[in-house]
Write a protein that holds these residues in place. Structure first.
Motif, PDB file in Angstrom:
ATOM      1  N   LEU A  40       0.765  -1.200  -0.106  1.00 54.66           N
ATOM      2  CA  LEU A  40       0.014  -0.148  -0.199  1.00 54.66           C
ATOM      3  C   LEU A  40       1.022   1.274  -0.088  1.00 54.66           C
ATOM      4  O   LEU A  40       1.552   1.636   0.660  1.00 54.66           O
ATOM      5  CB  LEU A  40      -0.792  -0.028   1.212  1.00 54.66           C
ATOM      6  N   ARG A  41       0.878   2.026  -1.018  1.00 56.00           N
ATOM      7  CA  ARG A  41       1.604   3.102  -1.247  1.00 56.00           C
ATOM      8  C   ARG A  41       0.717   4.520  -1.454  1.00 56.00           C
ATOM      9  O   ARG A  41      -0.028   4.635  -2.221  1.00 56.00           O
ATOM     10  CB  ARG A  41       2.339   3.038  -2.697  1.00 56.00           C
ATOM     11  N   GLU A  42       0.833   5.366  -0.382  1.00 54.17           N
ATOM     12  CA  GLU A  42       0.277   6.325  -0.253  1.00 54.17           C
ATOM     13  C   GLU A  42       1.047   7.692   0.087  1.00 54.17           C
ATOM     14  O   GLU A  42       1.464   7.854   1.143  1.00 54.17           O
ATOM     15  CB  GLU A  42      -0.967   6.480   0.932  1.00 54.17           C
ATOM     16  N   LYS A  43       1.373   8.457  -0.716  1.00 52.49           N
ATOM     17  CA  LYS A  43       2.294   9.414  -0.876  1.00 52.49           C
ATOM     18  C   LYS A  43       1.721  10.756  -0.282  1.00 52.49           C
ATOM     19  O   LYS A  43       2.170  11.757   0.160  1.00 52.49           O
ATOM     20  CB  LYS A  43       3.107   9.841  -2.046  1.00 52.49           C
ATOM     21  N   GLN A  44       0.333  11.122  -0.763  1.00 51.98           N
ATOM     22  CA  GLN A  44      -0.276  12.390  -0.537  1.00 51.98           C
ATOM     23  C   GLN A  44      -1.291  12.088   0.492  1.00 51.98           C
ATOM     24  O   GLN A  44      -1.836  13.317   0.915  1.00 51.98           O
ATOM     25  CB  GLN A  44      -1.065  12.788  -1.851  1.00 51.98           C
ATOM     26  N   ALA A  45      -1.894  11.028   0.850  1.00 49.14           N
ATOM     27  CA  ALA A  45      -3.062  10.915   1.762  1.00 49.14           C
ATOM     28  C   ALA A  45      -2.628  11.573   3.193  1.00 49.14           C
ATOM     29  O   ALA A  45      -1.457  11.445   3.588  1.00 49.14           O
ATOM     30  CB  ALA A  45      -3.417   9.535   1.868  1.00 49.14           C
ATOM     31  N   SER A  46      -3.558  12.051   3.859  1.00 46.34           N
ATOM     32  CA  SER A  46      -3.450  12.092   5.365  1.00 46.34           C
ATOM     33  C   SER A  46      -3.286  11.048   6.052  1.00 46.34           C
ATOM     34  O   SER A  46      -3.334   9.629   5.578  1.00 46.34           O
ATOM     35  CB  SER A  46      -4.809  12.890   5.959  1.00 46.34           C
ATOM     36  N   SER A  47      -2.671  11.106   7.570  1.00 50.31           N
ATOM     37  CA  SER A  47      -2.310   9.944   8.217  1.00 50.31           C
ATOM     38  C   SER A  47      -3.698   9.058   8.485  1.00 50.31           C
ATOM     39  O   SER A  47      -3.675   7.809   8.492  1.00 50.31           O
ATOM     40  CB  SER A  47      -1.638  10.133   9.434  1.00 50.31           C
ATOM     41  N   TYR A  51      -4.259   5.288   7.164  1.00 49.16           N
ATOM     42  CA  TYR A  51      -4.612   4.102   8.179  1.00 49.16           C
ATOM     43  C   TYR A  51      -5.909   3.443   7.794  1.00 49.16           C
ATOM     44  O   TYR A  51      -6.154   2.183   8.004  1.00 49.16           O
ATOM     45  CB  TYR A  51      -4.831   4.855   9.586  1.00 49.16           C
ATOM     46  N   GLN A  52      -7.077   4.310   7.448  1.00 45.40           N
ATOM     47  CA  GLN A  52      -8.298   3.668   7.091  1.00 45.40           C
ATOM     48  C   GLN A  52      -8.071   2.726   6.036  1.00 45.40           C
ATOM     49  O   GLN A  52      -8.765   1.552   6.191  1.00 45.40           O
ATOM     50  CB  GLN A  52      -9.267   4.647   6.715  1.00 45.40           C
ATOM     51  N   LYS A  53      -7.308   3.102   5.068  1.00 46.69           N
ATOM     52  CA  LYS A  53      -7.084   2.213   3.791  1.00 46.69           C
ATOM     53  C   LYS A  53      -6.334   1.203   4.191  1.00 46.69           C
ATOM     54  O   LYS A  53      -6.815  -0.221   3.684  1.00 46.69           O
ATOM     55  CB  LYS A  53      -6.240   3.018   2.573  1.00 46.69           C
ATOM     56  N   ALA A  54      -5.381   1.103   5.079  1.00 45.89           N
ATOM     57  CA  ALA A  54      -4.570   0.146   5.504  1.00 45.89           C
ATOM     58  C   ALA A  54      -5.125  -0.903   6.461  1.00 45.89           C
ATOM     59  O   ALA A  54      -5.223  -2.181   6.066  1.00 45.89           O
ATOM     60  CB  ALA A  54      -3.219   0.823   6.290  1.00 45.89           C
ATOM     61  N   SER A  55      -6.243  -0.348   6.889  1.00 44.84           N
ATOM     62  CA  SER A  55      -6.678  -1.125   8.147  1.00 44.84           C
ATOM     63  C   SER A  55      -7.903  -2.025   7.207  1.00 44.84           C
ATOM     64  O   SER A  55      -8.102  -3.329   7.326  1.00 44.84           O
ATOM     65  CB  SER A  55      -7.630  -0.535   9.047  1.00 44.84           C
ATOM     66  N   ARG A  73       5.819   4.108   5.901  1.00 37.98           N
ATOM     67  CA  ARG A  73       5.240   4.566   7.240  1.00 37.98           C
ATOM     68  C   ARG A  73       5.264   3.580   8.147  1.00 37.98           C
ATOM     69  O   ARG A  73       4.288   2.689   8.181  1.00 37.98           O
ATOM     70  CB  ARG A  73       3.842   5.326   7.219  1.00 37.98           C
ATOM     71  N   VAL A  74       6.307   3.502   9.156  1.00 36.55           N
ATOM     72  CA  VAL A  74       6.517   2.654  10.136  1.00 36.55           C
ATOM     73  C   VAL A  74       5.175   2.783  10.938  1.00 36.55           C
ATOM     74  O   VAL A  74       4.526   1.554  11.494  1.00 36.55           O
ATOM     75  CB  VAL A  74       7.667   2.921  10.931  1.00 36.55           C
ATOM     76  N   ASP A  75       4.690   3.983  11.332  1.00 34.34           N
ATOM     77  CA  ASP A  75       3.526   4.048  12.253  1.00 34.34           C
ATOM     78  C   ASP A  75       2.249   3.530  11.818  1.00 34.34           C
ATOM     79  O   ASP A  75       1.709   2.935  12.524  1.00 34.34           O
ATOM     80  CB  ASP A  75       3.456   5.576  12.818  1.00 34.34           C
ATOM     81  N   ILE A  76       2.141   3.809  10.446  1.00 32.43           N
ATOM     82  CA  ILE A  76       0.854   2.890   9.941  1.00 32.43           C
ATOM     83  C   ILE A  76       0.951   1.448   9.852  1.00 32.43           C
ATOM     84  O   ILE A  76       0.346   0.841  10.295  1.00 32.43           O
ATOM     85  CB  ILE A  76       0.728   3.648   8.333  1.00 32.43           C
ATOM     86  N   ALA A  77       2.134   1.098   9.549  1.00 30.48           N
ATOM     87  CA  ALA A  77       2.344  -0.657   9.569  1.00 30.48           C
ATOM     88  C   ALA A  77       2.235  -1.205  10.964  1.00 30.48           C
ATOM     89  O   ALA A  77       1.363  -2.190  11.024  1.00 30.48           O
ATOM     90  CB  ALA A  77       3.940  -0.959   9.142  1.00 30.48           C
ATOM     91  N   ASP A  91      14.087   7.479   3.674  1.00 26.31           N
ATOM     92  CA  ASP A  91      13.204   7.253   5.019  1.00 26.31           C
ATOM     93  C   ASP A  91      14.142   6.932   6.224  1.00 26.31           C
ATOM     94  O   ASP A  91      15.291   7.100   5.943  1.00 26.31           O
ATOM     95  CB  ASP A  91      12.348   6.122   4.680  1.00 26.31           C
ATOM     96  N   LEU A  92      13.255   6.556   7.190  1.00 26.49           N
ATOM     97  CA  LEU A  92      14.499   6.187   8.621  1.00 26.49           C
ATOM     98  C   LEU A  92      15.307   5.153   7.918  1.00 26.49           C
ATOM     99  O   LEU A  92      14.994   4.408   7.452  1.00 26.49           O
ATOM    100  CB  LEU A  92      13.166   5.710   9.670  1.00 26.49           C
ATOM    101  N   PRO A  93      16.455   5.200   8.666  1.00 21.17           N
ATOM    102  CA  PRO A  93      17.546   4.300   8.478  1.00 21.17           C
ATOM    103  C   PRO A  93      17.164   2.952   9.061  1.00 21.17           C
ATOM    104  O   PRO A  93      16.273   2.711   9.959  1.00 21.17           O
ATOM    105  CB  PRO A  93      18.752   4.751   9.247  1.00 21.17           C
ATOM    106  N   LEU A  94      17.533   1.633   8.205  1.00 20.79           N
ATOM    107  CA  LEU A  94      16.985   0.458   8.260  1.00 20.79           C
ATOM    108  C   LEU A  94      17.192   0.143  10.064  1.00 20.79           C
ATOM    109  O   LEU A  94      16.532  -0.515  10.626  1.00 20.79           O
ATOM    110  CB  LEU A  94      17.585  -0.531   7.597  1.00 20.79           C
TER     111      LEU A  94
END
Length: 211
Positions: A40-47, A51-55, A73-77, A91-94
């Motif tokens: 799931l790739r969302e570059k423009q969507a709000s958090s 989240y709603q799409k991911a759920s 987005r680690v937080d969404i995952a 992005d955040l370092p591995l």
């Protein structure tokens, strides 16, 4: 917890412009045709929208026994209990990500050079996304691979490499013997008149020309 085995041979990356209802329909049909993983790739969507799409998508894919991988987005995952996270070079370092996510979460990293690929492997990535292998309209800032770089990456690393960028059933044969474990596609499935048929052809072609 150990990671469950995962198959990245036909890796579908979602298209943000699609309505969520259309997205889930396409994904369900594409899985019937052979898609083995979904990002799931969302570059423009709000958090909240992300989240709603991911759920919603997590529920759909759980029923189909297909892993959900969240882009960036680690937080969404973490919030939806996704099976994996995929990050880019900015992005955040591995090593930081690995301190935040469960041990059983699949981690992928986008690379375009051998140096980036080796760094990702050394830092504990489970797979790498390598591209752009062909010109693509889906990601305008995609870096084109140097000639022979895909083969160098695949033959110099031991983790699965997934080719991405402009891949279709017609040009996948050009990656024959490159050593890729699979191919990631967007429009070849999301823009197809029949996503299941498109996935079926891609799956057959990938297995024929990449094994």
């Amino acid at each position: 917890m150990k990671k469950v085995p995962f198959d990245l041979s036909l890796y579908l990356v979602t298209e943000e412009s699609l309505a969520v209802e259309d997205m889930t329909t396409i994904i369900t049909e594409a899985v019937s045709g052979g898609v083995t993983a979904v990002q799931l790739r969302e570059k423009q969507a709000s958090s909240l929208t992300f989240y709603q799409k991911a759920s919603l998508l997590k529920g759909v894919l759980d029923e189909l026994s297909i892993p959900l991988i969240i882009n960036d987005r680690v937080d969404i995952a973490l919030a939806v209990g996704a099976d994996g996270i995929h990050v880019g070079q900015d992005d955040l370092p591995l090593p930081i990500i690995k301190t935040l996510v469960p041990d059983n979460m699949i981690i992928g990293v986008s690379v375009s050079t051998l140096e980036e690929a080796l760094e990702a492997e050394n830092n504990g990535a489970d797979y790498i996304g390598v591209g752009s292998v062909f010109p693509t309209k889906t990601k305008q800032d995609a870096t084109a691979l140097k000639k022979g770089e895909l083969e160098r990456i695949c033959h110099s690393t031991s983790i699965p490499a997934v080719a991405i960028g402009g891949i279709t059933a017609d040009n996948i044969k050009r990656l024959s013997k490159s050593g890729i474990a699979g191919a990631a596609v967007v429009s070849a499935i999301t823009q197809a008149k029949n996503p299941m048929d498109a996935a079926t052809l891609l799956s057959y072609t990938i297995k024929r020309f990449t094994n």
